[in-house]
Design a protein around this motif. Sequence first.
Motif, mmCIF file in Angstrom:
data_model
loop_
_atom_site.group_PDB
_atom_site.id
_atom_site.type_symbol
_atom_site.label_atom_id
_atom_site.label_comp_id
_atom_site.label_asym_id
_atom_site.label_seq_id
_atom_site.Cartn_x
_atom_site.Cartn_y
_atom_site.Cartn_z
ATOM 1 N N HIS A 25 0.864 -1.184 0.000
ATOM 2 C CA HIS A 25 0.000 0.000 0.000
ATOM 3 C C HIS A 25 0.903 1.237 0.000
ATOM 4 C CE1 HIS A 25 -0.228 -0.513 4.724
ATOM 5 N NE2 HIS A 25 0.960 -0.695 4.258
ATOM 6 N N GLN A 78 3.656 7.439 4.818
ATOM 7 C CA GLN A 78 3.358 8.169 6.068
ATOM 8 C C GLN A 78 4.565 8.088 7.000
ATOM 9 O OE1 GLN A 78 -0.214 7.285 8.247
ATOM 10 N NE2 GLN A 78 -1.308 6.579 6.428
ATOM 11 N N ARG A 102 0.264 -6.519 -4.712
ATOM 12 C CA ARG A 102 -0.180 -7.629 -3.864
ATOM 13 C C ARG A 102 -0.239 -8.889 -4.698
ATOM 14 N NH1 ARG A 102 -4.867 -4.656 -0.231
ATOM 15 N NH2 ARG A 102 -3.536 -2.852 0.185
ATOM 16 N N GLN A 112 -2.579 3.700 -5.721
ATOM 17 C CA GLN A 112 -3.282 4.301 -4.578
ATOM 18 C C GLN A 112 -2.856 5.757 -4.412
ATOM 19 O OE1 GLN A 112 -2.278 1.904 -1.088
ATOM 20 N NE2 GLN A 112 -4.181 0.744 -1.326
ATOM 21 N N GLU A 125 -2.351 8.114 -1.000
ATOM 22 C CA GLU A 125 -2.356 8.175 0.451
ATOM 23 C C GLU A 125 -2.474 9.637 0.869
ATOM 24 O OE1 GLU A 125 -1.956 5.280 1.852
ATOM 25 O OE2 GLU A 125 -1.935 5.900 3.952
ATOM 26 N N PHE A 159 -8.271 -0.556 10.615
ATOM 27 C CA PHE A 159 -6.928 -0.544 10.054
ATOM 28 C C PHE A 159 -5.981 -0.431 11.234
ATOM 29 C CE2 PHE A 159 -9.666 1.479 6.872
ATOM 30 C CZ PHE A 159 -9.466 0.621 5.795
ATOM 31 N N THR A 213 -4.711 3.203 12.183
ATOM 32 C CA THR A 213 -5.604 4.323 12.542
ATOM 33 C C THR A 213 -6.538 3.895 13.661
ATOM 34 O OG1 THR A 213 -6.923 3.623 10.642
ATOM 35 C CG2 THR A 213 -5.661 5.650 10.391
ATOM 36 N N GLY A 220 -10.465 4.215 2.610
ATOM 37 C CA GLY A 220 -10.271 3.903 4.021
ATOM 38 C C GLY A 220 -9.628 5.109 4.691
ATOM 39 N N SER A 221 -9.945 5.297 5.978
ATOM 40 C CA SER A 221 -9.401 6.488 6.636
ATOM 41 C C SER A 221 -9.435 6.310 8.151
ATOM 42 C CB SER A 221 -10.244 7.708 6.266
ATOM 43 O OG SER A 221 -11.543 7.564 6.829
ATOM 44 N N GLY A 222 -8.899 7.283 8.839
ATOM 45 C CA GLY A 222 -8.965 7.248 10.295
ATOM 46 C C GLY A 222 -8.021 8.258 10.920
ATOM 47 N N ALA A 259 -5.442 10.217 8.453
ATOM 48 C CA ALA A 259 -4.873 9.635 7.228
ATOM 49 C C ALA A 259 -5.996 9.016 6.417
ATOM 50 C CB ALA A 259 -3.828 8.578 7.585
ATOM 51 N N PHE A 260 -5.740 8.891 5.142
ATOM 52 C CA PHE A 260 -6.714 8.203 4.292
ATOM 53 C C PHE A 260 -5.991 7.579 3.107
ATOM 54 C CE2 PHE A 260 -6.542 12.693 3.147
ATOM 55 C CZ PHE A 260 -6.287 12.656 1.785
ATOM 56 N N GLY A 261 -6.623 6.584 2.521
ATOM 57 C CA GLY A 261 -6.021 5.945 1.349
ATOM 58 C C GLY A 261 -7.113 5.505 0.401
#
Length: 346
Positions: free
Chosen positions: A174, A179, A200, A214, A216, A254, A257, A290-292, A313-315
């Motif tokens: 990812h 980060q 992957r 992606q 980020e 995740f 996060t 996705g985030s957090g 953060a988010f991706g």
Amino acid sequence: MIDELKKEIEGVKHSFLKEIEQLQSPENFSALKERYLSRKKGVISSLLLRLKEFAPAEKPQAGQAINVFKAFIETTLAGVEEKLTGSRGGAETWHDHSLPASALPIGRFHLIASIKQQIEDLFLNLGYEIALGPEVELADFNFTKLNIPEHHPARDEQDTFFLEGHDELLLRTHTSPMQVRYMLAHKPPFKIISPGKAFRKDDPDATHSPCFHQVEGLLVDRGIHFSHLKGTLEAFCRSFYGPDIVLRFRPGYFPFTEPSAEVDISCFLCSGGRSDCRICKGSGWLEILGSGMVHPQVLRNCGIDPDEYSGFAFGMGIERVAMVKYGVPDLRLLYENDLRLLGQFG
Ligand code: DAH
């Protein structure tokens, strides 16, 4: 009998070629063509009429000789006609200079590159910087410092490409390790996005690919809380998908996060109103990222005091964005380089 015919054909051929040589104008050409190929009185037709004079045993050979000659006349005339009509210069040729020129093929960005640029532009407008990280990454940055422990299934050799002979190196799974890299090298406050490739060990199908893209995002400052994350993602999604989009934050998990949220947007095509919608399949929602809030342990792992700073953060997957925003039904279409698809969306 057959020999006589062949001799006659030779004679006709000889005079035909002479006539061709002396040919001057398109009108003469038409007359010549008529004379040789006209069904009623043409030279070829009258040769064919004579077939009935031949004995059955000789008929096929005679027929073949005439047909070969006919084909010769036809191709020769086609060539001459092209010369007469196609490349004639001079006063009688008329060019319409007001016609638009024929279009030249113009290159354009691939859908993935263009979405990446659109996302970058929106975050640059929000004051973010772009930071790029390596595709070959340390397992420590890809997993450990992001609070993904040793026994986590994501580290499984089945899921991840490790570099032979280098247990600590892998193709990043990812863009989140950026980060770590950024936090280790910079003091807050900062806000960055980091687009790039991720890898992957997935078999390609309509929604999976061993290599994908992606973006980020990371923001760290004093007093950052969840509503900053919400406001930022809302601003982004409304510029990107449309001003009436509604966001839905679902609790998610995740390791890096806490709390984590999966973010859905309301369907920009049907707003949830159609059970047969081709974009949301009737659910009314589209899962997009996705985030957090950055986990305090991740801040600590990267030398930032979580009592002083917090961040979000988010991706998001670029292929996923392409599929959602442009209704691309199969991810593999994005890698086939079919110009018909690229021309539509690029
Ligand atoms: N790295 C996650 C993945 O590849 C996506 C992600 C989720 C990134 C939450 C984040 C985040 O920065 O906060 O599935």
